[in-house]
Design a protein around this motif. Structure first.
Motif, PDB file in Angstrom:
ATOM      1  N   GLN A 160       0.826  -1.200   0.000  1.00 24.28           N
ATOM      2  CA  GLN A 160       0.000   0.000   0.000  1.00 24.28           C
ATOM      3  C   GLN A 160       0.867   1.259   0.000  1.00 24.28           C
ATOM      4  OE1 GLN A 160      -3.738   0.710  -0.016  1.00 24.28           O
ATOM      5  NE2 GLN A 160      -3.088  -1.009  -1.295  1.00 24.28           N
ATOM      6  N   VAL A 161       1.760   1.288  -1.006  1.00 25.15           N
ATOM      7  CA  VAL A 161       2.692   2.390  -1.174  1.00 25.15           C
ATOM      8  C   VAL A 161       2.718   2.808  -2.635  1.00 25.15           C
ATOM      9  CG1 VAL A 161       5.136   3.052  -1.102  1.00 25.15           C
ATOM     10  CG2 VAL A 161       4.160   1.730   0.772  1.00 25.15           C
ATOM     11  N   ALA A 162       2.797   4.107  -2.872  1.00 21.59           N
ATOM     12  CA  ALA A 162       2.972   4.642  -4.226  1.00 21.59           C
ATOM     13  C   ALA A 162       4.366   5.250  -4.317  1.00 21.59           C
ATOM     14  CB  ALA A 162       1.923   5.702  -4.535  1.00 21.59           C
ATOM     15  N   TYR A 163       5.033   4.993  -5.454  1.00 23.07           N
ATOM     16  CA  TYR A 163       6.353   5.565  -5.722  1.00 23.07           C
ATOM     17  C   TYR A 163       6.233   6.483  -6.936  1.00 23.07           C
ATOM     18  CZ  TYR A 163       7.804   1.509  -2.926  1.00 23.07           C
ATOM     19  OH  TYR A 163       7.946   0.551  -1.941  1.00 23.07           O
ATOM     20  N   LEU A 164       6.696   7.728  -6.787  1.00 23.85           N
ATOM     21  CA  LEU A 164       6.659   8.688  -7.882  1.00 23.85           C
ATOM     22  C   LEU A 164       8.047   9.261  -8.105  1.00 23.85           C
ATOM     23  CD1 LEU A 164       3.943   9.341  -5.881  1.00 23.85           C
ATOM     24  CD2 LEU A 164       3.369  10.704  -7.886  1.00 23.85           C
ATOM     25  N   THR A 165       8.295   9.686  -9.336  1.00 26.85           N
ATOM     26  CA  THR A 165       9.539  10.390  -9.619  1.00 26.85           C
ATOM     27  C   THR A 165       9.299  11.894  -9.628  1.00 26.85           C
ATOM     28  OG1 THR A 165       9.081   9.964 -11.975  1.00 26.85           O
ATOM     29  CG2 THR A 165      10.754   8.603 -10.907  1.00 26.85           C
ATOM     30  N   GLY A 171      14.405  13.079  -7.601  1.00 25.72           N
ATOM     31  CA  GLY A 171      14.072  12.492  -6.316  1.00 25.72           C
ATOM     32  C   GLY A 171      13.008  11.422  -6.475  1.00 25.72           C
ATOM     33  N   ILE A 172      12.825  10.610  -5.444  1.00 19.45           N
ATOM     34  CA  ILE A 172      11.778   9.596  -5.404  1.00 19.45           C
ATOM     35  C   ILE A 172      10.818   9.948  -4.280  1.00 19.45           C
ATOM     36  CG2 ILE A 172      11.247   7.149  -5.124  1.00 19.45           C
ATOM     37  CD1 ILE A 172      12.879   7.719  -7.617  1.00 19.45           C
ATOM     38  N   VAL A 173       9.548  10.054  -4.615  1.00 21.11           N
ATOM     39  CA  VAL A 173       8.509  10.393  -3.650  1.00 21.11           C
ATOM     40  C   VAL A 173       7.789   9.115  -3.235  1.00 21.11           C
ATOM     41  CG1 VAL A 173       6.427  11.753  -3.240  1.00 21.11           C
ATOM     42  CG2 VAL A 173       8.234  12.652  -4.727  1.00 21.11           C
TER      43      VAL A 173
END
Length: 354
Positions: A160-165, A171-173
């Motif tokens: 239940q995690v989202a990874y964004l650039t 950076g990685i959000v």
């Protein structure tokens, strides 16, 4: 001579195995960037608010090459002069994805010309495809400010995690989808910043935007099928990195400690988006050569779609369970800022993969 013949035959076999592609949708007016396909076969795309003409942020595409605003017209109506509620309207949609639970996620990079301080309305929007309704909005402010640009996204439905650039600063959000907590890691590090020594080219010439070097930091992102590693890279160089998701989610690690855990896998290609199939093959574009490749789990490069001028800036990717690779073609390097003229429509294509 014998070895030469073998190499030629292997090269030919690799080329012969490359697939052809079908056009799913084309738009000769509005520039699109994203593509997402539901389990039932519904096709969606998005239009960034980069320049005129501009109409909708997010649409569903029908079989007649027509579009309708999604999830409704209201979400796609926002006054750039007067502004409005940033949490209930799309300001500048950059990406759309559908996760393995058939839930849609929309990355809104916001609209900096109407920012209140650093808040330009960057957010992540969750949409229920059964009800065609927005379920939740995750604000990315103040973690992301006016210099940030939320770009691509992958969802880990188990964690239940989202990874964004963040391609604006590099950076990685990381968004905790249960709590709504947003944090950023690897900000402005050598793994999330584009290599300044790499010169991106098209047709043998340096790609210049308004006369200046074209530089885009961390952009493409992909989550390994088992969720163990996050793969990422800057757009304007050819280096590919990965990092363990367990490491990424360890809040006790400082930037320096986290950086030591990032692996560089090698130099492969300049790509915008990228995506994994269920076998662990990673699909990437080659923006400079206009082709699609894949990296096997052993990091062997294979051609999926060979050099073709119709593959004008492969942007986003979606792979369906029945083995179709969907790709959006956004023709970014044919924008006026690069001193070029657009040579064809923006498209969504698909090709069958093994």
């Amino acid at each position: 001579m014998k070895n030469y013949i073998i190499l030629v035959l292997l090269a030919f076999a690799n080329f012969a195995n490359a697939q052809s592609f079908q056009t799913v949708f084309e738009d000769n007016t509005y520039q699109l960037t994203g593509v997402a396909v539901s389990k039932s076969g519904r096709v969606f795309t998005n239009y960034p608010r980069w320049h005129e003409p501009y109409r909708y942020a997010l649409v569903e595409v029908d079989k007649n090459n027509e579009v309708k605003p999604f999830p409704n017209a209201e979400w796609n109506t926002w006054d750039v002069i007067k502004g409005g509620d940033k949490n209930t309207h799309f300001l500048g949609v950059q990406a759309v994805v559908i996760d393995d639970k058939d839930v849609m996620w929309v990355v809104d990079a916001g609209y900096e010309k109407n920012a209140e301080g650093d808040n330009k309305g960057q957010k992540l929007v969750k949409i229920n495809l059964r009800k065609n309704q927005v379920e939740k909005v995750y604000s990315l402010y103040p973690t992301l400010g006016a210099k940030s640009y939320a770009n691509d996204i992958r969802i880990d439905t188990k964690k239940q995690v989202a990874y964004l650039t963040n391609s604006g600063e590099g950076g990685i959000v990381i968004v905790n989808l249960k709590t709504g907590n947003v944090r950023q890691v690897l900000l402005e590090t050598e793994v999330t910043k584009a290599d300044p020594n790499y010169i991106m080219q098209r047709n043998g010439k340096e790609l210049l935007s308004n006369g200046k070097p074209f530089i885009v930091h961390s952009d493409g992102i992909a989550l390994h099928p088992d969720g163990s590693f996050l793969y990422f890279k800057s757009l304007t160089d050819d280096k590919l990195y990965r990092v363990s998701t367990d490491v990424l989610n360890d809040k006790t690690l400082c930037k320096t400690q986290l950086l030591t855990q990032v692996e560089i896998l090698g130099a492969f290609t300049t790509t915008d988006g990228m995506a994994f199939d269920k076998k662990g093959n990673l699909y990437l574009g080659d923006l400079e050569q206009r082709k699609i490749i894949r990296l096997t789990p052993e990091l062997k490069t294979e051609i999926v779609l060979p050099n073709n001028e119709e593959l004008a800036w492969p942007d986003s990717y979606h792979i369906t369970k029945d083995g179709w690779l969907y790709i959006s073609l956004s023709r970014i390097d044919e924008e006026p800022r690069f001193g070029n003229q657009r040579k064809g429509p923006y498209k969504i294509i698909r090709t069958k993969i093994k």
